[in-house]
Structure formats: structure tokens, C-alpha cells
Design a protein around this motif. Structure first.
Motif, PDB file in Angstrom:
ATOM      1  N   THR A 116     -68.649 -10.773  71.061  1.00  0.00           N
ATOM      2  CA  THR A 116     -68.720 -11.541  72.321  1.00  0.00           C
ATOM      3  C   THR A 116     -69.669 -10.919  73.325  1.00  0.00           C
ATOM      4  O   THR A 116     -69.728 -11.367  74.472  1.00  0.00           O
ATOM      5  CB  THR A 116     -67.325 -11.653  72.949  1.00  0.00           C
ATOM      6  OG1 THR A 116     -66.810 -10.333  73.190  1.00  0.00           O
ATOM      7  CG2 THR A 116     -66.372 -12.417  72.039  1.00  0.00           C
ATOM      8  N   GLU A 117     -70.414  -9.887  72.945  1.00  0.00           N
ATOM      9  CA  GLU A 117     -71.352  -9.247  73.865  1.00  0.00           C
ATOM     10  C   GLU A 117     -72.562  -8.784  73.084  1.00  0.00           C
ATOM     11  O   GLU A 117     -72.502  -8.640  71.857  1.00  0.00           O
ATOM     12  CB  GLU A 117     -70.689  -8.075  74.575  1.00  0.00           C
ATOM     13  CG  GLU A 117     -70.140  -7.019  73.645  1.00  0.00           C
ATOM     14  CD  GLU A 117     -69.371  -5.945  74.384  1.00  0.00           C
ATOM     15  OE1 GLU A 117     -69.360  -4.797  73.886  1.00  0.00           O
ATOM     16  OE2 GLU A 117     -68.776  -6.242  75.427  1.00  0.00           O
ATOM     17  N   PRO A 118     -73.684  -8.533  73.778  1.00  0.00           N
ATOM     18  CA  PRO A 118     -74.904  -8.124  73.071  1.00  0.00           C
ATOM     19  C   PRO A 118     -74.663  -6.866  72.237  1.00  0.00           C
ATOM     20  O   PRO A 118     -73.986  -5.932  72.679  1.00  0.00           O
ATOM     21  CB  PRO A 118     -75.901  -7.878  74.202  1.00  0.00           C
ATOM     22  CG  PRO A 118     -75.413  -8.725  75.327  1.00  0.00           C
ATOM     23  CD  PRO A 118     -73.920  -8.690  75.236  1.00  0.00           C
ATOM     24  N   THR A 119     -75.217  -6.862  71.028  1.00  0.00           N
ATOM     25  CA  THR A 119     -75.057  -5.721  70.128  1.00  0.00           C
ATOM     26  C   THR A 119     -76.088  -5.845  69.011  1.00  0.00           C
ATOM     27  O   THR A 119     -76.919  -6.763  69.018  1.00  0.00           O
ATOM     28  CB  THR A 119     -73.629  -5.679  69.553  1.00  0.00           C
ATOM     29  OG1 THR A 119     -73.471  -4.481  68.792  1.00  0.00           O
ATOM     30  CG2 THR A 119     -73.364  -6.873  68.643  1.00  0.00           C
ATOM     31  N   THR A 120     -76.017  -4.969  68.059  1.00  0.00           N
ATOM     32  CA  THR A 120     -76.855  -5.039  66.863  1.00  0.00           C
ATOM     33  C   THR A 120     -75.946  -5.074  65.645  1.00  0.00           C
ATOM     34  O   THR A 120     -75.029  -4.253  65.523  1.00  0.00           O
ATOM     35  CB  THR A 120     -77.805  -3.836  66.770  1.00  0.00           C
ATOM     36  OG1 THR A 120     -78.684  -3.843  67.899  1.00  0.00           O
ATOM     37  CG2 THR A 120     -78.639  -3.904  65.482  1.00  0.00           C
ATOM     38  N   ILE A 121     -76.172  -6.041  64.774  1.00  0.00           N
ATOM     39  CA  ILE A 121     -75.394  -6.113  63.537  1.00  0.00           C
ATOM     40  C   ILE A 121     -76.273  -5.655  62.382  1.00  0.00           C
ATOM     41  O   ILE A 121     -77.490  -5.897  62.369  1.00  0.00           O
ATOM     42  CB  ILE A 121     -74.849  -7.536  63.269  1.00  0.00           C
ATOM     43  CG1 ILE A 121     -75.986  -8.547  63.141  1.00  0.00           C
ATOM     44  CG2 ILE A 121     -73.895  -7.952  64.374  1.00  0.00           C
ATOM     45  CD1 ILE A 121     -75.498  -9.938  62.759  1.00  0.00           C
ATOM     46  N   THR A 122     -75.650  -4.977  61.413  1.00  0.00           N
ATOM     47  CA  THR A 122     -76.378  -4.466  60.244  1.00  0.00           C
ATOM     48  C   THR A 122     -75.531  -4.657  59.003  1.00  0.00           C
ATOM     49  O   THR A 122     -74.339  -4.979  59.087  1.00  0.00           O
ATOM     50  CB  THR A 122     -76.710  -2.971  60.390  1.00  0.00           C
ATOM     51  OG1 THR A 122     -75.515  -2.201  60.210  1.00  0.00           O
ATOM     52  CG2 THR A 122     -77.317  -2.659  61.758  1.00  0.00           C
ATOM     53  N   ASP A 123     -76.143  -4.416  57.849  1.00  0.00           N
ATOM     54  CA  ASP A 123     -75.401  -4.485  56.584  1.00  0.00           C
ATOM     55  C   ASP A 123     -74.523  -3.263  56.386  1.00  0.00           C
ATOM     56  O   ASP A 123     -73.701  -3.231  55.471  1.00  0.00           O
ATOM     57  CB  ASP A 123     -76.372  -4.624  55.411  1.00  0.00           C
ATOM     58  CG  ASP A 123     -77.341  -3.463  55.347  1.00  0.00           C
ATOM     59  OD1 ASP A 123     -77.013  -2.442  54.723  1.00  0.00           O
ATOM     60  OD2 ASP A 123     -78.427  -3.570  55.953  1.00  0.00           O
ATOM     61  N   LEU A 139     -68.662 -13.523  63.509  1.00  0.00           N
ATOM     62  CA  LEU A 139     -68.501 -14.717  64.331  1.00  0.00           C
ATOM     63  C   LEU A 139     -68.918 -14.360  65.752  1.00  0.00           C
ATOM     64  O   LEU A 139     -68.241 -13.579  66.434  1.00  0.00           O
ATOM     65  CB  LEU A 139     -67.060 -15.219  64.302  1.00  0.00           C
ATOM     66  CG  LEU A 139     -66.762 -16.456  65.155  1.00  0.00           C
ATOM     67  CD1 LEU A 139     -67.632 -17.636  64.737  1.00  0.00           C
ATOM     68  CD2 LEU A 139     -65.292 -16.824  65.075  1.00  0.00           C
ATOM     69  N   ILE A 140     -70.050 -14.904  66.177  1.00  0.00           N
ATOM     70  CA  ILE A 140     -70.609 -14.573  67.496  1.00  0.00           C
ATOM     71  C   ILE A 140     -70.257 -15.695  68.462  1.00  0.00           C
ATOM     72  O   ILE A 140     -70.576 -16.865  68.212  1.00  0.00           O
ATOM     73  CB  ILE A 140     -72.142 -14.396  67.399  1.00  0.00           C
ATOM     74  CG1 ILE A 140     -72.480 -13.353  66.313  1.00  0.00           C
ATOM     75  CG2 ILE A 140     -72.713 -13.980  68.739  1.00  0.00           C
ATOM     76  CD1 ILE A 140     -73.964 -13.258  66.015  1.00  0.00           C
ATOM     77  N   LYS A 141     -69.594 -15.343  69.573  1.00  0.00           N
ATOM     78  CA  LYS A 141     -69.204 -16.310  70.590  1.00  0.00           C
ATOM     79  C   LYS A 141     -69.908 -15.972  71.895  1.00  0.00           C
ATOM     80  O   LYS A 141     -69.817 -14.834  72.393  1.00  0.00           O
ATOM     81  CB  LYS A 141     -67.679 -16.300  70.789  1.00  0.00           C
ATOM     82  CG  LYS A 141     -66.898 -16.745  69.573  1.00  0.00           C
ATOM     83  CD  LYS A 141     -65.404 -16.814  69.864  1.00  0.00           C
ATOM     84  CE  LYS A 141     -64.626 -17.334  68.672  1.00  0.00           C
ATOM     85  NZ  LYS A 141     -63.175 -17.455  68.952  1.00  0.00           N
ATOM     86  N   ALA A 142     -70.630 -16.957  72.438  1.00  0.00           N
ATOM     87  CA  ALA A 142     -71.355 -16.728  73.695  1.00  0.00           C
ATOM     88  C   ALA A 142     -70.371 -16.585  74.851  1.00  0.00           C
ATOM     89  O   ALA A 142     -69.356 -17.291  74.901  1.00  0.00           O
ATOM     90  CB  ALA A 142     -72.322 -17.877  73.943  1.00  0.00           C
TER      91      ALA A 142
END
Length: 943
Positions: A116-123, A139-142
Motif C-alpha cells: 500500500t506504499e511505494p517500495t521495490t519488489i523483487t524475485d 497485490l498493490i493497492k493505491a
């Protein structure tokens, strides 16, 4: 014991094998291990269906685990089940020792995470390559006030067309992805969803592993607030572009792409393991091809052409506009240089491999992947549509494992068979075998089925040898456990070039298992069917199987069966196939159709049978076939005889010799043919579905014959002798190998008889194969026991019995060649000359291999730990022991280095498997040896 642990790798199937020989406790176990076994039968108990000794020692030596000597169990442990706990604990310690992987390590990423907040996703791989078998979701929720969610690529390196990052604009993941990313994507590339929610899914298969990805998550009010990357930041996977294009010349096609995963999921073909070399379409269902041009053009100028292809360099039927071939092609422009072509094969499209290309102003742009069109039982407009419970298609089309029922009518069980229909070798072989069938006949299911029933018995070589050595050096029919290895042997699975040599050897259940694979890989609902007590008549068919009894050459009055004079036979069981479709070429023919790839009788000049409507077989109806186009009348006659024939017994007259012998009809047996007709119960691994009443009524009228028996031999009409003694038999239909059999024969006087009667009985035991033929050449060669006894009924006695014991030492020498004993009895009443004849088969049943699995629900890439337990039931050692394990299209030999197991001994083989295919899979283990044709065991796992 005394073995080195070996790690065997085939593709991604890993098998760890340690052979253990189990015996009673011994104080003189050799230091080097060795094979040591008690020659006494050890005491057994049953625990959860697994048979193990109450008390035993095990010794195993391994370079990695050292030497372990373990005594498990005691008499007091029987009630507490302590021996079982010790055994399973030992298995766990074996597989969790040293550097042996356990499959329980934490995944680099797993499950679903909400953001629910800016971040970095990785494998999650860091500086390493990512893992196999991942399925990770974010699951990204604005946050409030924001609608646009943007992923900005920081690094991206996945195995192209195998591992994917899917971006959905809805949280469920059920709709088509907004973006599908694979291969390489340049850093800085952005992907935006404006729904306020985005589901990101990362999936990897079991092949190559690359460096993975990292993507920055950011939010904005709308996409207008998102900063666009510089033009030189757009990577090679960019499918967008400027709408303005150059006006320097006519438009040319620069790219044609299909979203393979989305297409395969929509067509229910996502389980085909063809490495996305081929787009697999079901007829009547659409696919979308995205076409890009370098300059502006319009939809009306684009067309799709193609034709059937051999997978190498040649169109089989020429190139044509696909719209003129019944396919539909529609176009939607997403810009003046980007177009979506929706391509739908016709509901009655020819099945096979196609090469497609897009035409634009005379330019031909070849799509770089072949398109395979297969049948579609989910399409209501196609004749293969399945109108019943749709969940049954999970069995009849998608299930990769079936049971092939074998044995006898009184005792039968399913041999587990891996269909492997989604393996490349099976799929490409099916496409190859279609060659030689023209475009028009490929549109009609009946001609595809008939063609393949002939083509398969050219690909597979059938053999019913009387000497097991006649199969060497090839694979014996009972050594096959699945279709994948058969088709892989016929062709190089990585090539489109097929072998010319047939695969050796097969018998009916192998032909049927392979044919079910062919049908299911081409999308047809299909199943294997076993008929017990199955008649095999030779042409011309008259619904009778004839047996001939001749006087023995020793000058006695005893009779024996002479199979050299018999053209017909009754098989203990025979396995054929059924496919499901509706037909316009004959009335009342819809539903399951019977077909057979086993080479038995010629039809239209070739070994082939069917498809023949099962409804017509039931009703003995061979009329109304004018429009079919092949000899379906003959095929239906053959099937009717297989399940309905009478068996007639002819007795030699005491005149004539050799082929000039004269016979008279002694008696006819009715209602003995066509018993316990069986197939695999849907979605039940070992369940049996009895379909006997779909082939014949419960009670058959004796007048149900195709035509009257016609002959010029007047002796057939002779009146039989008057009978006043009744004969009864008590022969079990099966016997466990290692056990003593007891056969009973009884004679009984009719009530009207007042006089004494003397009855002579001659009993003969002969080893035969499942088709009823002697296992060795020569009329008397495989007769292993004879008994002659008299029964004297006198002084008011109304009945008398004799008993025949069959010891294991008598039949054991023959077990390597056959698994059935045929007991023939001829009797005569001295006072009246009355004679009676009878023959019955008894199946010898080997004990199944017990499989003990620690896990039955696993993920791709994790280990399945278990052990196989083989029991030698014989009074002699079993020698030249060879084993194999089968999982997901792969077979690995079990290099146990234990080639002999002593009398009543047992072998325990721990193993570890690493599955690389999702879904329900069968673990199948089989052993062969010189003394017994086969041992087999299986267990189901969910991957």
C-alpha cells in the motif's frame, strides 16, 4: 545393503536410491555389507496397507552417510506400532542427512503480499538466479486519492517464454493480464494500471533460471501524472510506439506476436510441455495475434494465410487464405501501426500442424511459431463436444494417468499407466502420425481415429512370444509403464524427424495405453476399456469360438485341447479404446465409439478397427452404414463377437488323423464371453467403472447370433449321447504366487439313475499366456501336471469328489513365461460312454510393491521421500532383478546393484523424487526378474 547411494537425474526428475535387504537379526553380518537374508519366512503384520516384518535388521553403507546398522521393532512394538515409527523416522534421517536436499527450504518468494506504499519488489534471489517452481504474488493497492499504479523496471532478466511476470488491473488474476513480461526488459520501462489496484504475479517453470527482476512501485492521481521514460529507455519488449510513423514508403510488418500463456490458458492447453515452440489451439476457439508495422496502414490490407505443414520445410496441402478455409479472421487497430488480429480455427477445422503468415501489400510475414490445431470437447459446435458433466473432461481429456485393468474376470486390478499426453514426444508423434491423411479427412473424427488405429500398430511392434528370450534385446511388453518412453524411443523428442523403426514390443494393454495418449494429446475424450473372457474370432465371423479336443497320442481314451487346430481363441482379457463424438454418417451412432489399435484382424486391407458405435454393438445392429466410408460392418461384427460369442467344443471321432480328423459338436457354452468389462472410474486412481451393460444386456437371449452356423459337415447334427451324470468343478479364478492351490472336481448322479457308475477323470494343467496360448511351442510342452483318478459311485452313493493340490514348486519354474494356468479335464462314464470336457483358467497373482511416501502434496522443485518394499513370495531366490521408476514422462532405472533376493526375502528401496510438472501424478515403480514377469506398485501425489 552395502551399496553406494546414487543420484540419478533424468531431466528434472531426481531419484536417490539405497537398496536394503531385510532379514531376521543376525550376528555374523559381513563387514562389507553384502546380501544376507534368512531362508525362513519372517512374521508379518499389516499397518496402513504396508506389509513389513515385525522384527528385522537393516544395514546400509553410503559414502555420504557412512554405515548404519539398525534393529527395528520388538514383539511388544506390535501393539504400539513402535516399529513403524522407527522405520519412518529412519527414512526421515536418511533423507535429511548431510547435504541431501529436503525440499523444505524457504522459497525466495512465496504466497501473496499486499503493498500500500511505494517500495521495490523483487524475485528475492539477491545476486543469485531465481528458483524453479515459483508462484509469487503482490497485490498493490493505491492509497486514498491515488488511482494510477506504476511499476518502473530496475532490472529484468527472465527465461523467455518460460518464466513470466504478469500485471493484472484487477486483484483476482482471473482476467487476461494487462501486461505480460518475459525475456529481457530495459531498465526504466514503465507499466501503469489506473484501476487503483494491480496484481503482480511471478511464475517460473522447471527449466532455466536467470537473474530475475526488480521493479519500483509508485503511485499517482492519474497516468498523466506519471513521468514517461526517455525514448532510448524503451526496451525490446515494448509493444507500443508512436502513432505517427514514417511516411518514407509503404508499410511493412515488423512483428507478429501471440501471448502464449494467455492463449494456452484460454484454450486449456497450458499443460503441453512443448517449451512454447508451438501455439496449441482447440478448434472453434480464438487467439489474438498482435501485428506491428513500421509505417501506418489499415486493417483491410491485412490477411492471414497458411496451411497444413510437416514441421520441416513443406506445406502438405498448399497455402491458402485461412478465411477461405472456414477460419475467421477479424482485425482491430489499436493505432495506425498496431493491430490485433483475432484468428479462430473453424469448428470443423482439420487437425494438425499449421504454418501461418500475415500478408500486407504483397509482403508475407511468417509467424515464427507453428500453430497446432486439436479437437475441442468444450466447443458446442464441434462433434467432439462433451454434453455431459464438464468435470469429467478432467478425466477423459486432461488426466495424465489411468488404470489399465488386467487379470481375470474373478480377480482383476488396474495397472497404473502414465499417459504423458502433454509431453513433446507424444504430441509431436501424434502430429507426425497424421501425415498421410488428407485435409478433408482430418476434419472428420472417424477418419482420424481409424487412421491412427492403423498408424499406431505400425509405430508399435506387437509380439506374443512363447519364449521370453524371443523378446531380447528389446523391451518386453510388461516392462512398459507409460507412453512417454514409447514415443520418445520412436522419435528424438527434441526434433521433428521421426524414426522409421517400430518400437518393440507391445501387447494389447500397451497398444491401448499408447492410443489413449494419442487421442488425449489431440484433444479427444477417450478411455481404455478391458473385456475379460474376450473372444477373438477369425474371419468370417459367426459369433462362435471353437475349441477342439483330440485323443492323446499315448493310446489312452483321454482327451486334450489341440490349439494347433483352433483358429479362434478366448483371451483372459483384452484392452481396446473408446472415443466420444457425435456422428452424421450413421443414425443412432452418437456417444462412445469403440476402436482398437492392437493388430488382430484385417479391415479394409489393414490392421485397424473402428470407430464402431457402441450402441450398435449393444443392439447387434449393423445396418444403415451406407455413408460411413469404411468397413464398419466387419468391425462391428468383430466387436459383437468379442463380447457375445458362444464357445463350442468339438470332440474328435475315433477315425482320421492329422488335419483329416473328424469332429462332432459335443456341447456349446453360452454366456461365458464378455465379462466384467471395465475402465478407469473418473477421477478415482484405482476405481473401476463397470461398463458391461453398455455392451450387452444382463441376460442374453440364446438366439442373439449374427447369422446361423452354416456347414456341409452332417456330423454336426448328430444327436448327443444321453447323459445321466452331472459334472461340477471348483477351480479358483486366481492364486497368489507362492501359495498352494486346491482344485475340486465333483460328479453327481441324476435322480433317475439307480445303477452304479464308474467315472474316470483326467486333469491336465498347462501354463498359458493371457491370450490362452501355451507359453512354449509344442502341444504338450508347457503341461506341468497331470492327474488321473476314478470315482466309483456305488451302494447308493449319489456323488463323489476328487481334489488336486498344486504346489508352488510345480508352477514356479513357469512363472517367467506366463501368469495363467489352464486346467483341462476330460471325463468318461465307463458304463454309458458319456463324456464331458471342460477347461478353465487360473491367474497367478504376484504381490504388489508397497510404496511408502512421506509427502503426497508437494510443490514443483521439492523432494518426495519414500520407499518401495518388494516381497519375494517364492520358495526360490528371484534373480536378475531390474527396477525402474516413472514420474511425469520420465523413467529412471533403479541401479540398486541388488540382482537377487532370497526365498521369502524382501527388498526395501528408499528414493527421493523431484517432480517438475504440476497436477496429479502417479509414482510408478516396477521390477522384473527371471522368475516372475513383473512386480508393480504405484501411488498418487499432487504437485
Amino acid at each position: 545393503c552395502g551399496l553406494a547411494m546414487r543420484t540419478l537425474v533424468v531431466a528434472l526428475v531426481v531419484v536417490q536410491v539405497v537398496a536394503l535387504v531385510v532379514a531376521k537379526p543376525s550376528s555374523n553380518i559381513p563387514e562389507h555389507g553384502g546380501v544376507f537374508q534368512s531362508k525362513e519366512r519372517v512374521k508379518h503384520i499389516h499397518q496402513d496397507g504396508h506389509e513389513l516384518p515385525v522384527k528385522f535388521n537393516m544395514k546400509v553403507h553410503s559414502p555420504t552417510l557412512g554405515t548404519t546398522f539398525l534393529e527395528l521393532g520388538s514383539e511388544t512394538d506390535v501393539e504400539s506400532q513402535g516399529w513403524w515409527n522407527d522405520f519412518t523416522s529412519w527414512l526421515g534421517s536418511l533423507f535429511n542427512s548431510g547435504d541431501t536436499p529436503t525440499g523444505n527450504n524457504k522459497k525466495q518468494c512465496e504466497g501473496q503480499v499486499t503493498i500500500t506504499e511505494p517500495t521495490t519488489i523483487t524475485d528475492g534471489s539477491g545476486g543469485n538466479t531465481y528458483e524453479h517452481g515459483l508462484d509469487c504474488k503482490w497485490l498493490i493497492k493505491a492509497p486514498s486519492g491515488k488511482k494510477a499504479i506504476t511499476l518502473t523496471i530496475e532490472k529484468f532478466d527472465l527465461e523467455k517464454d518460460h518464466d513470466f511476470l504478469y500485471l493484472y488491473s484487477v486483484p483476482t488474476g482471473t482476467d487476461e493480464p494487462l501486461f505480460t513480461l518475459t525475456g529481457e526488459v530495459a531498465p526504466g520501462k514503465t507499466f501503469t494500471s489506473e484501476t487503483g489496484e494491480m496484481l503482480v504475479e511471478f511464475t517460473t517453470d522447471a527449466t532455466e533460471a536467470h537473474q530475475g527482476f526488480a521493479a519500483k512501485v509508485s503511485f499517482a492521481g492519474t497516468s498523466d501524472d506519471v513521468e514517461s521514460p526517455a525514448d532510448d529507455d524503451v526496451g525490446p519488449e515494448d509493444d507500443g510506439g508512436s502513432d505517427s510513423g514514417s511516411d518514407s514508403g509503404p508499410a511493412k510488418i515488423v512483428e507478429a506476436e501471440v501471448d502464449l500463456r494467455a492463449t494456452h490458458v484460454a484454450h486449456k492447453t497450458d499443460r503441453y510441455r512443448t517449451k512454447d515452440e508451438v501455439v496449441v489451439l482447440r478448434r472453434g476457439f480464438p487467439m489474438t495475434m498482435k501485428v506491428s508495422t513500421d509505417n501506418p496502414t489499415e486493417c483491410g490490407k491485412l490477411s492471414v494465410w497458411g496451411g497444413l505443414h510437416d514441421g520441416q520445410n513443406t506445406f502438405l496441402s498448399g497455402k491458402t487464405d485461412m478465411s477461405a478455409s472456414g477460419w475467421t479472421v477479424s482485425c482491430k487497430g489499436t493505432s495506425n501501426t498496431a493491430f490485433d488480429l483475432t484468428i479462430t480455427p473453424a469448428d470443423l477445422a482439420a487437425v494438425g500442424l499449421f504454418q501461418l503468415y500475415v500478408k500486407l501489400d504483397g509482403q508475407e510475414f511468417v509467424y515464427d511459431k507453428y500453430v497446432a490445431v486439436i479437437f475441442n470437447p468444450w466447443n458446442k459446435k464441434s462433434p467432439e463436444f462433451w454434453p455431459n458433466d464438464a468435470s469429467l473432461l478432467d478425466e477423459y481429456v486432461l488426466s495424465e494417468n489411468i488404470g489399465l485393468w488386467r487379470g481375470s474376470a474373478g480377480r482383476n486390478s488396474p495397472m497404473r499407466w502414465a499417459l504423458d499426453q502433454f509431453e513433446p514426444a507424444v504430441f509431436y508423434s501424434a502430429l507426425d502420425l497424421l501425415q498421410g491423411l488428407d485435409n478433408q479427412k482430418r476434419q472428420q473424427i472417424q477418419f482420424v481415429v481409424r487412421h491412427l488405429s492403423s498408424a499406431e500398430n505400425g509405430m508399435l511392434h506387437g509380439k506374443w512370444a512363447r519364449d521370453e528370450k524371443d523378446y531380447d534385446p528389446y523391451t518386453k511388453p510388461w516392462e512398459w509403464t507409460g507412453s512417454g518412453r514409447i514415443f520418445a524411443q520412436w522419435r528424438d523428442s527434441s526434433s521433428t524427424v521421426r524414426r522409421r523403426d517400430s518400437v518393440r514390443y507391445a501387447q494389447c494393454w500397451v497398444f491401448s495405453g499408447a492410443f489413449t495418449s494419442l487421442m488425449r494429446t489431440l484433444g479427444m475424450p477417450s478411455r481404455s476399456v478391458t473385456n475379460f473372457e474376450s473372444a477373438h474370432e477369425h474371419q468370417p465371423y459367426d459369433n462362435n469360438c471353437d475349441a477342439y479336443w483330440v485323443l492323446k497320442a499315448d493310446g489312452s481314451d483321454d482327451y486334450t485341447r489341440d490349439r494347433d487346430l483352433e483358429n479362434d481363441s478366448v483371451w483372459n482379457f483384452h484392452v481396446w479404446n473408446e472415443v466420444f463424438f457425435t456422428r452424421e454418417d450413421c443414425e443412432k451412432c452418437d456417444g462412445w465409439q469403440s476402436t482398437d489399435a492392437t493388430p488382430q484382424e484385417y479391415s479394409d486391407g489393414d490392421y485397424q478397427l473402428g470407430p464402431a458405435p457402441k450402441t450398435r454393438v449393444y443392439n447387434l445392429d449393423v445396418s444403415g452404414y451406407d455413408k460411413v466410408g469404411y468397413d464398419i460392418v466387419s468391425d462391428t461384427h468383430f466387436l459383437v463377437s468379442e463380447v457375445n460369442a458362444d464357445q463350442r467344443h468339438f470332440l474328435e471321432k475315433k477315425s482320421g488323423s492329422g488335419r483329416n480328423k473328424k469332429f462332432k459338436l459335443h456341447y456349446t457354452e453360452k454366456n461365458i464371453i464378455g465379462k466384467e468389462i471395465s475402465c478407469n472410474k473418473p477421477l478415482r486412481p484405482t476405481g473401476r467403472d463397470d461398463v458391461t451393460d453398455e455392451y450387452k444386456p444382463d441376460e442374453r437371449n440364446s438366439g442373439r447370433v449374427l447369422r446361423e452356423w452354416a456347414t456341409d459337415d452332417s456330423f454336426l447334427n448328430e444327436e448327443l449321447d444321453k447323459n445321466d451324470v452331472k459334472f461340477k468343478k471348483d477351480i479358483p479364478q486366481s492364486l497368489d504366487v507362492g501359495s498352494t492351490g486346491v482344485l475340486g472336481f465333483e460328479v453327481e448322479l441324476k435322480e433317475s439313475v439307480k445303477d452304479d457308475r464308474r467315472v474316470e477323470l483326467y486333469v491336465e494343467g498347462q501354463m498359458v499366456d493371457y491370450t490362452g496360448q501355451p507359453v512354449t511351442a509344442g502341444q504338450d510342452a508347457s503341461i506341468f501336471k497331470t492327474v488321473r483318478q476314478f470315482v466309483h459311485l456305488k451302494d447308493g452313493e449319489r456323488s463323489g469328489k476328487i481334489k488336486v493340490d498344486v504346489a508352488p514348486s510345480e508352477y514356479t519354474p513357469w512363472l517367467g513365461s506366463g501368469t495363467f494356468m489352464q486346467w483341462s479335464v476330460s471325463g468318461s462314464v465307463i458304463e454309458t460312454g458319456q463324456r464331458f470336457l471342460d477347461s478353465s483358467n487360473l491367474e497367478l497373482v504376484t504381490p504388489p510393491i508397497d510404496l511408502v511416501l512421506k509427502q503426497q502434496d508437494v510443490k514443483i522443485g521439492s523432494l518426495v521421500d519414500g520407499a518401495a518394499v518388494l516381497v519375494n513370495p517364492l520358495v526360490i531366490p528371484i534373480t536378475n532383478l531390474k527396477g525402474q521408476i516413472h514420474l511425469s514422462g520420465h523413467k529412471v532405472d533403479l541401479d540398486t546393484e541388488v540382482s537377487e533376493v532370497d526365498a521369502f526375502g524382501r527388498l526395501i528401496v528408499p528414493f527421493a523424487l523431484m517432480p517438475n510438472v504440476a497436477g496429479k501424478q502417479d509414482v510408478i515403480i516396477s521390477f522384473t526378474c527371471d522368475q516372475v514377469t513383473e512386480f508393480q506398485g504405484s501411488a498418487e501425489i499432487t504437485v
